[in-house]
Design a protein around this motif. Structure first.
Motif, short mmCIF file in Angstrom:
data_model
loop_
_atom_site.label_atom_id
_atom_site.label_comp_id
_atom_site.label_asym_id
_atom_site.label_seq_id
_atom_site.Cartn_x
_atom_site.Cartn_y
_atom_site.Cartn_z
N ILE A 158 24.33 60.46 -25.03
CA ILE A 158 22.87 60.48 -25.12
C ILE A 158 22.40 61.76 -24.45
CG2 ILE A 158 20.73 59.27 -24.54
CD1 ILE A 158 22.53 57.63 -26.41
N LEU A 159 21.50 62.48 -25.11
CA LEU A 159 20.95 63.71 -24.54
C LEU A 159 19.82 63.33 -23.59
CD1 LEU A 159 20.79 66.78 -24.34
CD2 LEU A 159 19.36 66.76 -26.40
N GLY A 160 20.02 63.58 -22.31
CA GLY A 160 19.00 63.30 -21.29
C GLY A 160 18.17 64.53 -21.00
N LEU A 161 16.85 64.38 -21.08
CA LEU A 161 15.92 65.48 -20.85
C LEU A 161 15.11 65.24 -19.59
CD1 LEU A 161 14.38 65.58 -24.46
CD2 LEU A 161 16.37 66.84 -23.64
N ASP A 162 14.48 66.31 -19.07
CA ASP A 162 13.48 66.11 -18.02
C ASP A 162 12.17 65.74 -18.71
OD1 ASP A 162 12.28 68.48 -18.96
OD2 ASP A 162 12.89 69.67 -17.23
N LEU A 163 11.14 65.50 -17.94
CA LEU A 163 9.86 65.06 -18.51
C LEU A 163 9.21 66.12 -19.40
CD1 LEU A 163 8.35 63.09 -15.52
CD2 LEU A 163 9.31 62.18 -17.64
N ALA A 164 9.56 67.39 -19.19
CA ALA A 164 9.00 68.47 -20.00
C ALA A 164 9.78 68.69 -21.30
CB ALA A 164 8.97 69.76 -19.19
N THR A 182 21.78 52.06 -17.86
CA THR A 182 21.34 51.89 -16.47
C THR A 182 19.95 52.48 -16.27
OG1 THR A 182 23.62 51.93 -15.68
CG2 THR A 182 21.90 52.41 -14.06
N ALA A 183 19.69 53.66 -16.84
CA ALA A 183 18.36 54.27 -16.74
C ALA A 183 17.32 53.39 -17.41
CB ALA A 183 18.37 55.67 -17.36
N ALA A 184 17.63 52.86 -18.57
CA ALA A 184 16.68 52.00 -19.29
C ALA A 184 16.41 50.71 -18.52
CB ALA A 184 17.21 51.68 -20.68
N ALA A 185 17.44 50.11 -17.97
CA ALA A 185 17.29 48.85 -17.24
C ALA A 185 16.52 49.01 -15.94
CB ALA A 185 18.67 48.25 -16.96
N SER A 186 16.50 50.23 -15.40
CA SER A 186 15.80 50.46 -14.13
C SER A 186 14.50 51.26 -14.33
CB SER A 186 16.72 51.19 -13.16
OG SER A 186 17.11 52.44 -13.71
N ASP A 187 13.93 51.18 -15.53
CA ASP A 187 12.70 51.90 -15.86
C ASP A 187 12.82 53.40 -15.61
OD1 ASP A 187 11.26 49.69 -16.82
OD2 ASP A 187 10.69 49.12 -14.77
N LEU A 226 14.16 61.43 -18.90
CA LEU A 226 14.43 60.67 -17.68
C LEU A 226 13.29 60.79 -16.68
CD1 LEU A 226 18.11 61.87 -17.28
CD2 LEU A 226 17.36 59.65 -18.14
N ASN A 227 12.94 59.68 -16.07
CA ASN A 227 12.02 59.69 -14.93
C ASN A 227 12.79 60.04 -13.68
OD1 ASN A 227 9.60 58.80 -16.17
ND2 ASN A 227 10.35 56.70 -16.16
N GLY A 228 12.09 60.48 -12.66
CA GLY A 228 12.72 60.64 -11.36
C GLY A 228 13.54 61.89 -11.19
#
Length: 194
Positions: free
Chosen positions: A4-10, A24-29, A63-65
């Protein structure tokens, strides 16, 4: 297993995620938004009412955070497999295409002459041409000249080079942001200032 390609908010690439990391990212918002034609449904356990949990992920997620350490370095890691992929497994001197085991990293300005071990000073060379060139610059070796100019891949190119397998929508997303001079998806390699 799909990446899965993970991006920053921008919308800048941050990291390739395993499905486990994305779940894990999806399950933890930890996902702000998702994009892409490809989607995958993952099934979890059953609750008391007999309902099974599911998580749907698209092939590209923001991704958040916090982002991984050092993800926005000036120059990205240099490895032989990435170098060979940047140069399409083509020797920068004879133009032949070779398997990875027949290739080597050549420093245009040799290390013995103070040349740095950086993207902008290295090219793919077949073992024969690299041995022939030795510790000299191309212009110091009769009949050897560079067929293409080395350059440091941008973040978008680096993500293409470092992926094990790229889904069509991920490739479209990344290639749409490549600089005009990029050789990552072009063939044959072109020379010019970078």
């Amino acid at each position: 297993m799909v990446q899965i390609l993970g991006l920053d908010l921008a919308g800048n690439p941050a990291q390739w995620l395993t499905t486990e990391e994305a779940i894990t990212a999806a399950a933890s918002d930890g996902i702000a938004w998702q994009w892409g034609e490809e989607s995958f449904v993952f099934y979890g356990g059953w609750n008391r009412e007999g309902k099974r949990s599911t998580i749907e992920l698209h092939s590209i997620i923001a991704l958040n955070g916090r982002l991984p350490r050092n993800w926005q370095r000036d120059e990205l890691p240099l490895t032989n497999p990435l170098l060979f992929r940047r140069d399409h497994h083509t020797c920068a001197y004879c133009g032949g295409q070779f398997s990875p085991r027949e290739l080597s990293r050549d420093h245009v300005i040799p290390r013995v002459q103070g040349g740095p071990n950086r993207w902008s000073n290295v090219v793919t060379a077949c073992r024969r041409c690299n041995q022939r060139k030795g510790g000299r610059r191309p212009e110091e070796t009769h009949g050897m000249q560079l067929l293409f100019v080395p350059y440091a891949p941008c973040r978008w190119e680096h993500f293409i080079l470092s992926a094990r397998e790229i889904l069509a929508d991920q490739m479209d997303f990344l290639t749409a942001r490549l600089p005009r001079h990029s050789r990552v998806c072009a063939w044959p390699p072109v020379s010019g200032n970078h």
